[in-house]
Design a protein around this motif. Structure first.
Motif, mmCIF file in Angstrom:
data_model
loop_
_atom_site.group_PDB
_atom_site.id
_atom_site.type_symbol
_atom_site.label_atom_id
_atom_site.label_comp_id
_atom_site.label_asym_id
_atom_site.label_seq_id
_atom_site.Cartn_x
_atom_site.Cartn_y
_atom_site.Cartn_z
ATOM 1 N N ILE A 1 125.364 -61.393 -27.225
ATOM 2 C CA ILE A 1 126.669 -61.514 -26.577
ATOM 3 C C ILE A 1 126.631 -60.830 -25.210
ATOM 4 C CG2 ILE A 1 129.110 -60.824 -26.722
ATOM 5 C CD1 ILE A 1 128.944 -61.315 -29.720
ATOM 6 N N THR A 2 127.133 -61.537 -24.207
ATOM 7 C CA THR A 2 127.237 -60.963 -22.865
ATOM 8 C C THR A 2 128.719 -60.841 -22.523
ATOM 9 O OG1 THR A 2 125.203 -62.103 -22.224
ATOM 10 C CG2 THR A 2 126.587 -61.268 -20.435
ATOM 11 N N ILE A 3 129.142 -59.648 -22.141
ATOM 12 C CA ILE A 3 130.547 -59.429 -21.776
ATOM 13 C C ILE A 3 130.634 -59.178 -20.270
ATOM 14 C CG2 ILE A 3 132.588 -57.975 -22.137
ATOM 15 C CD1 ILE A 3 131.634 -57.507 -25.003
ATOM 16 N N LEU A 4 131.429 -60.014 -19.600
ATOM 17 C CA LEU A 4 131.560 -59.909 -18.141
ATOM 18 C C LEU A 4 132.770 -59.038 -17.795
ATOM 19 C CD1 LEU A 4 130.978 -63.687 -17.229
ATOM 20 C CD2 LEU A 4 129.285 -61.869 -17.621
ATOM 21 N N LEU A 5 132.551 -58.062 -16.939
ATOM 22 C CA LEU A 5 133.647 -57.148 -16.569
ATOM 23 C C LEU A 5 133.883 -57.192 -15.062
ATOM 24 C CD1 LEU A 5 132.578 -53.995 -18.635
ATOM 25 C CD2 LEU A 5 134.241 -55.734 -19.286
ATOM 26 N N THR A 6 135.144 -57.220 -14.686
ATOM 27 C CA THR A 6 135.487 -57.219 -13.264
ATOM 28 C C THR A 6 135.358 -55.802 -12.701
ATOM 29 O OG1 THR A 6 137.792 -56.800 -13.806
ATOM 30 C CG2 THR A 6 137.148 -59.106 -13.517
ATOM 31 N N THR A 7 135.277 -55.702 -11.383
ATOM 32 C CA THR A 7 135.222 -54.396 -10.712
ATOM 33 C C THR A 7 136.189 -54.416 -9.534
ATOM 34 O OG1 THR A 7 132.837 -54.497 -11.153
ATOM 35 C CG2 THR A 7 133.606 -52.659 -9.806
ATOM 36 N N GLY A 8 137.001 -53.372 -9.437
ATOM 37 C CA GLY A 8 137.860 -53.271 -8.260
ATOM 38 C C GLY A 8 139.338 -53.142 -8.567
ATOM 39 N N PHE A 9 139.716 -53.271 -9.854
ATOM 40 C CA PHE A 9 141.132 -53.147 -10.196
ATOM 41 C C PHE A 9 141.235 -52.627 -11.624
ATOM 42 C CE2 PHE A 9 145.205 -55.039 -11.745
ATOM 43 C CZ PHE A 9 146.059 -54.387 -10.877
ATOM 44 N N MET A 10 142.049 -51.611 -11.825
ATOM 45 C CA MET A 10 142.212 -50.964 -13.146
ATOM 46 C C MET A 10 140.883 -50.442 -13.677
ATOM 47 S SD MET A 10 145.252 -53.030 -15.071
ATOM 48 C CE MET A 10 146.252 -51.711 -15.688
ATOM 49 N N ASP A 11 139.953 -50.123 -12.776
ATOM 50 C CA ASP A 11 138.718 -49.479 -13.224
ATOM 51 C C ASP A 11 139.091 -48.044 -13.608
ATOM 52 O OD1 ASP A 11 137.458 -51.769 -12.382
ATOM 53 O OD2 ASP A 11 136.846 -50.934 -10.452
ATOM 54 N N HIS A 12 138.394 -47.505 -14.593
ATOM 55 C CA HIS A 12 138.710 -46.150 -15.019
ATOM 56 C C HIS A 12 137.431 -45.556 -15.593
ATOM 57 C CE1 HIS A 12 140.537 -42.896 -17.382
ATOM 58 N NE2 HIS A 12 141.568 -43.009 -16.552
ATOM 59 N N HIS B 1 125.154 -50.939 -30.160
ATOM 60 C CA HIS B 1 125.048 -52.386 -30.433
ATOM 61 C C HIS B 1 124.185 -53.061 -29.370
ATOM 62 C CE1 HIS B 1 128.632 -51.203 -32.670
ATOM 63 N NE2 HIS B 1 128.441 -52.257 -33.427
ATOM 64 N N PRO B 2 122.843 -52.971 -29.530
ATOM 65 C CA PRO B 2 121.942 -53.474 -28.469
ATOM 66 C C PRO B 2 122.078 -54.974 -28.192
ATOM 67 C CG PRO B 2 120.710 -52.556 -30.343
ATOM 68 C CD PRO B 2 122.139 -52.288 -30.616
ATOM 69 N N SER B 3 122.634 -55.751 -29.148
ATOM 70 C CA SER B 3 122.742 -57.192 -28.844
ATOM 71 C C SER B 3 124.000 -57.528 -28.030
ATOM 72 C CB SER B 3 122.677 -58.026 -30.117
ATOM 73 O OG SER B 3 123.470 -57.452 -31.108
ATOM 74 N N ILE B 4 124.810 -56.504 -27.690
ATOM 75 C CA ILE B 4 125.936 -56.722 -26.771
ATOM 76 C C ILE B 4 125.552 -56.185 -25.395
ATOM 77 C CG2 ILE B 4 128.366 -56.226 -26.285
ATOM 78 C CD1 ILE B 4 128.836 -55.766 -29.252
ATOM 79 N N THR B 5 125.533 -57.080 -24.408
ATOM 80 C CA THR B 5 125.172 -56.673 -23.042
ATOM 81 C C THR B 5 126.407 -56.753 -22.164
ATOM 82 O OG1 THR B 5 123.115 -57.855 -23.417
ATOM 83 C CG2 THR B 5 123.530 -57.140 -21.163
ATOM 84 N N PHE B 6 126.597 -55.772 -21.321
ATOM 85 C CA PHE B 6 127.716 -55.815 -20.372
ATOM 86 C C PHE B 6 127.185 -56.143 -18.988
ATOM 87 C CE2 PHE B 6 129.147 -53.147 -23.809
ATOM 88 C CZ PHE B 6 130.465 -53.545 -23.990
ATOM 89 N N HIS B 7 127.928 -56.979 -18.280
ATOM 90 C CA HIS B 7 127.544 -57.266 -16.903
ATOM 91 C C HIS B 7 128.759 -57.044 -16.003
ATOM 92 C CE1 HIS B 7 125.716 -59.133 -13.423
ATOM 93 N NE2 HIS B 7 126.865 -59.757 -13.246
ATOM 94 N N ARG B 8 128.597 -56.144 -15.042
ATOM 95 C CA ARG B 8 129.707 -55.914 -14.112
ATOM 96 C C ARG B 8 129.628 -56.902 -12.957
ATOM 97 N NH1 ARG B 8 133.885 -52.641 -14.182
ATOM 98 N NH2 ARG B 8 133.773 -50.782 -15.456
ATOM 99 N N LEU B 9 130.728 -57.590 -12.699
ATOM 100 C CA LEU B 9 130.777 -58.525 -11.573
ATOM 101 C C LEU B 9 130.898 -57.713 -10.283
ATOM 102 C CD1 LEU B 9 133.333 -60.960 -13.230
ATOM 103 C CD2 LEU B 9 130.888 -61.350 -12.962
ATOM 104 N N PRO B 10 130.495 -58.307 -9.142
ATOM 105 C CA PRO B 10 130.610 -57.573 -7.877
ATOM 106 C C PRO B 10 132.064 -57.165 -7.601
ATOM 107 C CG PRO B 10 129.368 -59.619 -7.587
ATOM 108 C CD PRO B 10 129.900 -59.632 -8.978
#
Length: 481
Positions: free
Chosen positions: A36-47, A61-70
């Motif tokens: 599973i790849t989870i895409l996360l936005t950057t630049g608003f409501m970051d905390h 959970h090594p099979s869950i990967t997070f990817h931060r968008l620009p």
């Protein structure tokens, strides 16, 4: 053999991210063959709490990967609502989403792209690439029905709901709702957020499926309405399949300032069975000093034991029920009535900002839960079998209140003053006594315990939610590009 993956795209803010991650964990727990790849936005409501949370999930959970968008620059002006800014920000990420999806399909087959309702702007991009799009709906089935039906309601009137005094809005599977209590982003047609919400709701029927954080037995009427498609009045062909896979409850998120948590739990462990009323209004629910004073007086007069989580008060004149800075220090004794803490110290505990809610609700001493009716809190109350006092503040909480009080019958509701929704100390006292002392309260408690068993069964090996999840995964296994 190409790798198969599920891509998820939650709305920004820790609450939405946690819900999506819980869905990811559930999928992996039952069906290990996906990554599973989870895409996360950057630049608003970051905390900062988001980063520490992601790191914890990645390591467990090594099979869950997070990817931060620009990063996308966001320009919030005071002339526009936070919702409008948030929706605009998510929309400006569409190009980042496209780039990332193109990158993923170089090496993997994307079986499903699961998006938050607020991330509908990514649907077109994914559909054009022939990636099946599903919604993960983090509220219950009643709210899903209301939102699916919203384009129809929109077409029947030209006024803003906030101006429709005394008008009731009806949607299939829902009790009539006062127009002024509709979810905030749709209250005002002059707010760009209204038109974005309309766009989101029009697209619900275009998804390959809708995954909902509820279980069939909890919302019998509303689930039937969404499954039959009665809330999609103008859809040609069949409405999308609905998968009720809940209740999904997040692990407790301890913020950095969670000192004294052990004290609160050990205090609860010393109290008699079912004797304590727990009051907490979500991660952002807060009150004016005047309202806090009324709550304090009502609790004191009720004579019952209580555990009360108090957030930094909001300014009286703002008329808002939300606080965005929940971390700053503030002095409890200066915002509560003089001598209140001292006078009630034998039977009450007031904690600042945060308590580990799931753990609190599971304590034997908890006898009632005064809640803002946020869906996650409703589910946490149901799973713990704790009867509730419904005190909705914002968003879709008034819809949830109706479901809790009228359909599930697991709550009594506070009477709120028309207009500013103020609740008097007398009313607080009355509802606490009603829940804790009356025959009606006893019936609600019994129903709550039945739902606790139903929730456990729904997630069991042969439960309705486990079956729904298996059906969902089966549709992905059939889809091949």
């Amino acid at each position: 053999m190409e790798e198969t993956t599920i891509v998820m795209y939650p709305a920004p803010s820790i609450g939405h991210i946690i819900s999506m991650v819980e869905l990811a964990k559930l999928l992996i727990h039952h069906h290990q063959h996906f990554s599973i790849t989870i895409l996360l936005t950057t630049g608003f409501m970051d905390h900062p709490s988001i980063d520490s949370y992601i790191n914890r999930v990645s390591s467990s959970h090594p099979s869950i990967t997070f990817h931060r968008l620009p990063t996308v620059a966001v320009n919030h002006t005071t002339t526009q609502s936070i919702a409008a800014t948030a929706f605009q920000f998510i929309k400006s990420n569409a190009v980042n989403i496209e780039t990332k999806l193109r990158q993923i399909i170089q090496t993997s087959v994307i079986k499903a792209f699961i998006i938050d309702l607020f991330c509908t702007s990514a649907m077109e991009t994914a559909s054009a690439m022939q990636i099946p799009v599903y919604y993960f709906f983090t509220s219950g089935a009643a709210v899903l029905s209301l939102y699916s039906y919203f384009p129809k309601i929109h077409s029947l009137t030209k006024s803003s709901f906030k101006d429709m005094v005394g008008v009731e809005i009806s949607a299939p599977g829902n009790m009539a709702l006062n127009a002024a209590l509709m979810p905030e982003p749709v209250l005002d047609r002059d707010d760009p957020a209204y038109w974005e919400m309309l766009y989101f709701c029009e697209h619900l029927s275009k998804a390959k499926g809708i995954v909902v954080n509820t279980f069939r037995e909890l919302e019998v009427v509303a689930v039937k309405v969404v499954e039959d498609g009665a809330c999609f009045p103008d859809v040609e062909g069949s409405s999308p399949p609905v998968y009720c896979i809940g209740p999904l409850i997040a692990d407790a998120q301890q913020p950095d300032e969670a000192r004294g948590i052990k004290d609160c739990l050990s205090w609860l462990d010393k109290q008699p069975s079912k004797s304590v009323v727990y009051l907490c209004f979500g991660s952002r629910g807060s009150f004016s000093m005047t309202q806090l004073k009324e709550i304090a007086e009502g609790l004191e007069r009720s004579g019952h034991r209580f555990l009360w989580v108090v957030k930094r008060p909001v300014q009286e004149h703002l008329g808002t029920k939300k606080v965005y800075d929940t971390t700053g220090e503030f002095d409890l004794s200066s915002i509560l009535p003089s001598g209140f803490i001292e006078r009630t110290k034998e039977r009450g505990l007031v904690v600042r900002s945060w308590a580990p809610q799931v753990e609190v609700l599971s304590r034997e001493s908890i006898g009632g839960f005064v809640s803002h009716c946020g869906w996650n809190s409703v589910l946490e109350g149901v799973v713990a079998g704790v009867p509730m006092i419904a005190w909705p503040l914002y968003a879709e909480q008034h819809v949830n209140r109706n479901v809790m009080v009228e359909d599930m019958k697991v709550a009594v509701a506070v009477e709120q003053r028309a207009g500013d929704m103020f609740v008097s100390g007398e009313e607080v006292e009355k509802r606490v006594r009603e829940l804790m002392d009356s025959e009606k309260g006893r019936e609600i408690r019994e129903r709550s315990l039945k739902f606790k068993d139903m929730a456990r069964d729904a997630l069991g090996e042969f439960g309705s939610s486990t079956k729904a999840l298996a059906n969902l995964v089966q549709t992905w296994n059939v889809i091949s590009h």
